[in-house]
Design a protein around this motif. Structure first.
Motif, PDB file in Angstrom:
ATOM      1  N   ASP A   1      36.459  50.332  52.757  1.00 39.66           N
ATOM      2  CA  ASP A   1      36.133  51.457  51.889  1.00 39.66           C
ATOM      3  C   ASP A   1      35.416  50.938  50.639  1.00 39.66           C
ATOM      4  O   ASP A   1      35.895  50.005  49.976  1.00 39.66           O
ATOM      5  N   THR A   2      34.283  51.535  50.306  1.00 44.75           N
ATOM      6  CA  THR A   2      33.528  51.082  49.128  1.00 44.75           C
ATOM      7  C   THR A   2      34.259  51.386  47.822  1.00 44.75           C
ATOM      8  O   THR A   2      33.868  50.881  46.768  1.00 44.75           O
ATOM      9  N   ALA A   3      35.313  52.191  47.875  1.00 43.72           N
ATOM     10  CA  ALA A   3      36.101  52.468  46.671  1.00 43.72           C
ATOM     11  C   ALA A   3      37.055  51.320  46.335  1.00 43.72           C
ATOM     12  O   ALA A   3      37.635  51.303  45.237  1.00 43.72           O
ATOM     13  N   GLU A   4      37.221  50.361  47.254  1.00 48.58           N
ATOM     14  CA  GLU A   4      38.091  49.220  46.979  1.00 48.58           C
ATOM     15  C   GLU A   4      37.568  48.439  45.768  1.00 48.58           C
ATOM     16  O   GLU A   4      36.355  48.274  45.581  1.00 48.58           O
ATOM     17  N   VAL A   5      38.490  47.952  44.955  1.00 41.87           N
ATOM     18  CA  VAL A   5      38.114  47.116  43.813  1.00 41.87           C
ATOM     19  C   VAL A   5      37.972  45.686  44.315  1.00 41.87           C
ATOM     20  O   VAL A   5      38.957  45.047  44.685  1.00 41.87           O
ATOM     21  N   SER A   6      36.749  45.191  44.339  1.00 34.50           N
ATOM     22  CA  SER A   6      36.479  43.862  44.880  1.00 34.50           C
ATOM     23  C   SER A   6      36.574  42.807  43.782  1.00 34.50           C
ATOM     24  O   SER A   6      36.504  43.105  42.586  1.00 34.50           O
ATOM     25  N   ILE A   7      36.699  41.543  44.196  1.00 33.89           N
ATOM     26  CA  ILE A   7      36.717  40.454  43.236  1.00 33.89           C
ATOM     27  C   ILE A   7      35.382  40.375  42.507  1.00 33.89           C
ATOM     28  O   ILE A   7      35.331  40.087  41.298  1.00 33.89           O
ATOM     29  N   ALA A   8      34.285  40.693  43.208  1.00 35.37           N
ATOM     30  CA  ALA A   8      32.970  40.688  42.559  1.00 35.37           C
ATOM     31  C   ALA A   8      32.908  41.754  41.471  1.00 35.37           C
ATOM     32  O   ALA A   8      32.396  41.511  40.370  1.00 35.37           O
ATOM     33  N   ARG A   9      33.426  42.934  41.766  1.00 36.99           N
ATOM     34  CA  ARG A   9      33.405  44.029  40.791  1.00 36.99           C
ATOM     35  C   ARG A   9      34.291  43.696  39.588  1.00 36.99           C
ATOM     36  O   ARG A   9      33.943  43.993  38.440  1.00 36.99           O
ATOM     37  N   LEU A  10      35.439  43.083  39.840  1.00 35.58           N
ATOM     38  CA  LEU A  10      36.322  42.692  38.741  1.00 35.58           C
ATOM     39  C   LEU A  10      35.619  41.738  37.781  1.00 35.58           C
ATOM     40  O   LEU A  10      35.634  41.933  36.559  1.00 35.58           O
ATOM     41  N   LEU A  11      35.034  40.673  38.335  1.00 40.25           N
ATOM     42  CA  LEU A  11      34.405  39.654  37.502  1.00 40.25           C
ATOM     43  C   LEU A  11      33.160  40.193  36.801  1.00 40.25           C
ATOM     44  O   LEU A  11      32.877  39.820  35.653  1.00 40.25           O
ATOM     45  N   LYS A  12      32.447  41.065  37.436  1.00 43.51           N
ATOM     46  CA  LYS A  12      31.210  41.618  36.880  1.00 43.51           C
ATOM     47  C   LYS A  12      31.493  42.631  35.775  1.00 43.51           C
ATOM     48  O   LYS A  12      30.803  42.662  34.746  1.00 43.51           O
ATOM     49  N   SER A  13      32.525  43.450  35.960  1.00 50.24           N
ATOM     50  CA  SER A  13      32.743  44.574  35.058  1.00 50.24           C
ATOM     51  C   SER A  13      33.859  44.363  34.038  1.00 50.24           C
ATOM     52  O   SER A  13      33.846  45.015  32.983  1.00 50.24           O
ATOM     53  N   TYR A  14      34.827  43.476  34.320  1.00 50.46           N
ATOM     54  CA  TYR A  14      36.009  43.429  33.474  1.00 50.46           C
ATOM     55  C   TYR A  14      36.341  42.048  32.912  1.00 50.46           C
ATOM     56  O   TYR A  14      37.244  41.939  32.067  1.00 50.46           O
ATOM     57  N   ALA A  15      35.685  40.992  33.368  1.00 51.30           N
ATOM     58  CA  ALA A  15      35.965  39.664  32.822  1.00 51.30           C
ATOM     59  C   ALA A  15      35.617  39.633  31.337  1.00 51.30           C
ATOM     60  O   ALA A  15      34.738  40.375  30.886  1.00 51.30           O
TER      61      ALA A  15
END
Length: 527
Positions: free
Chosen positions: A103-117
């Motif tokens: 599901d594209t709604a899953e929070v991925s490790i890439a999205r975490l590092l890109k948006s919240y690091a």
């Protein structure tokens, strides 16, 4: 003077924080590669020539007790989201658009590092994707799920390492460069374009050493004695498998040399891992039926190496248990996101547990068990769930069969302990793993042996095999039930004598209830 010192101190603090924030991350995933072809994990001598990977191990930390899933798509989904397959729905190879997909709604490790690091990461994926089917509407999903750049083969295996379809940021093309080389070319091309003052996360997913087995370019490996004909490949798959591993090692070295030339290697943590065990064609185990695609240890046991600036006391072997899903939390923490869970929806269960403390050689909480599973779109005999602790491994297939192994005594898992009389230790660990599995998957995933009231030896029953009967000599028998090892009810009654004549040879469980409705269990063998 004081003002000058304060300014210098401020600059030093800023520099220190900046240097820590500049921790680059590279995750390298090898395809269909277990532990036994790497000298860092195996003493067999029949290993591939992989000096750059061995150097990573010597300068890093080796994790010899790491589990993936039996096939590639679920492992990648688990690393990407930190969630077990029964939560993501990706339980087997994504073969086409009808296969369950991430599901594209899953929070991925890439999205975490890109948006919240604390310092936003630049992100890229080069190589194999295999989290969605290769259809037009899904080709931009890597970008949609957190990667600034994607280039690679979208499907699973490629049919020709020298000619295959490739997707670049949603657009399709054909690549004719050797696939292992192409993957590193794409990674380096992207690295040449990014901001050198901002950290990066690179997901580098090789097709090697997955089939088709082939002859790699001579500049990447030793091809002496390898003519590359299909007949020779078919007769010597292991030789070509090792050549593909050596070629991959050479290309990993090229990437590391590039980072070194850019003065980035010393600030980059490298993680190397396999996505499942070796395929049967190149297995170095008997029986080969315990290979990739199965829940046996050999099918899910993968190499894991972490190397880089976060490693304290390099050259160590960490024997703690690791699930590949744990890379999600570990990479997030290495990227400065110690509070990563705060960016996950409260309704989303994440199974990953960071093992950063082991990388930094610190005290911390380690897993007492690891878990894996497999499920097809329709019921398959290989489907099931599997759990192990430091010594014992329990497999529960969806068709009701079970197997239980001592992996320290029997690493090839040839002897099912449930087929004999178990010791008190074996029984206790069986209970622990059964109960843990039941709690995790919220089902009665084990046979009646899972009850804590199980009694290995109980004087209330006497088994007389010569007379093909069991006799109850205790007090207060109310009812008994006889189950097979899959948990199916075979016989039931109230009499104190049970005829075993109609029962096939095998292992069974007798359950009985006393006048207070308390249940007891005993394992018996009908010969």
């Amino acid at each position: 003077m004081m003002k000058t010192k304060l300014l210098i101190l401020g600059f030093m603090l800023m520099y220190g924080l900046g240097a820590r924030a500049q921790r680059n991350l590279v995750l390298i995933i090898a395809d269909d590669v277990g532990t036994d072809y790497f000298s860092s994990f195996s003493n067999s001598g029949d290993t591939a020539n992989t000096p750059r990977i061995r150097a990573l191990a010597e300068k890093g930390v080796i994790y010899p007790n790491t589990w993936a899933t039996p096939v590639c798509s679920p492992t990648r989904a688990g690393i990407f989201t930190g969630r077990y397959s029964f939560r993501t729905g990706v339980g087997y190879v994504i073969a086409n658009n009808t296969s369950p997909q991430l599901d594209t709604a899953e929070v991925s490790i890439a999205r975490l590092l890109k948006s919240y690091a604390p310092v936003a990461y630049q992100t890229a994926c080069a190589g194999k994707w295999h989290l969605h089917a290769n259809v037009p509407l899904k080709r931009n999903y890597p970008n949609k799920m957190g990667f600034d750049f994607y280039s690679g083969n979208f499907n699973g295996a490629i049919t020709d390492f020298y000619n295959y379809p490739i997707v670049v940021n949603g657009m399709t093309d054909t690549a004719t460069t050797y696939a292992t080389t192409q993957t590193v070319n794409d990674a380096i091309s992207w690295l040449d374009t990014i901001n050198a003052t901002q950290p990066f996360f690179l997901w580098l997913a090789f097709n090697a050493a997955h089939s088709p087995y082939h002859l790699p370019p001579a500049n990447l490996c030793d091809t002496a004695g390898l003519p590359g004909t299909q007949a020779h490949i078919n007769a010597n798959r292991k030789l070509y498998f090792k050549a593909a591993l050596q070629a991959m090692d050479t290309e990993i070295g090229r990437l590391l040399d590039y980072l070194d030339a850019q003065n980035q290697l010393d600030s980059t943590t490298i993680v190397f891992i396999g996505d499942n065990g070796n395929a049967a064609e190149v297995a170095q185990i008997v029986p080969v039926s315990h290979s990739k695609g199965t829940l046996y240890d050999y099918g899910v046991h993968v190499p894991l190496i972490v190397s880089g600036p976060d490693v304290v006391n390099p050259g160590r072997v960490q024997n703690n248990l690791i699930n590949t899903h744990d890379l999600f939390a570990t990479l997030a923490e290495l990227g400065g996101l110690t509070n990563w869970s705060g960016f996950i929806p409260s309704s989303t269960v994440v199974d990953a547990r960071s093992f950063v403390h082991t990388i930094r050689n610190q005290n911390g909480s380690d897993r007492t068990w690891i878990f894996t599973e497999q499920f097809h779109d329709t019921l398959n005999a290989a489907d099931g769930k599997s759990i192990r602790d430091a010594q014992f491994h329990l497999i529960r297939w969806d068709n009701g069969q079970e197997a239980f192994f001592d992996v320290l005594v029997d690493p090839a898992e040839n002897y099912n302990l449930l087929a004999g009389t178990m010791s008190s230790l074996e029984t206790a660990r069986y209970h622990f793993l059964c109960d843990t599995l039941n709690a995790l998957v919220s089902t009665g995933a084990c046979s009646p042996l899972s009850t804590s009231a199980f009694i290995e030896e109980h004087s209330a029953w006497i088994t007389n095999l010569s007379a093909h009967e069991m006799v109850f000599i205790g007090e207060g028998l109310k009812q008994w039930n006889l189950y097979d090892m899959a948990g199916a009810l075979i016989l039931s009654g109230y009499a104190k004598k049970i005829s075993l004549e109609p029962i096939s040879h095998g292992i069974y469980v007798i359950q009985w209830m006393d006048a207070d409705n308390k249940k007891y269990y005993k394992k018996i063998s009908c010969e």
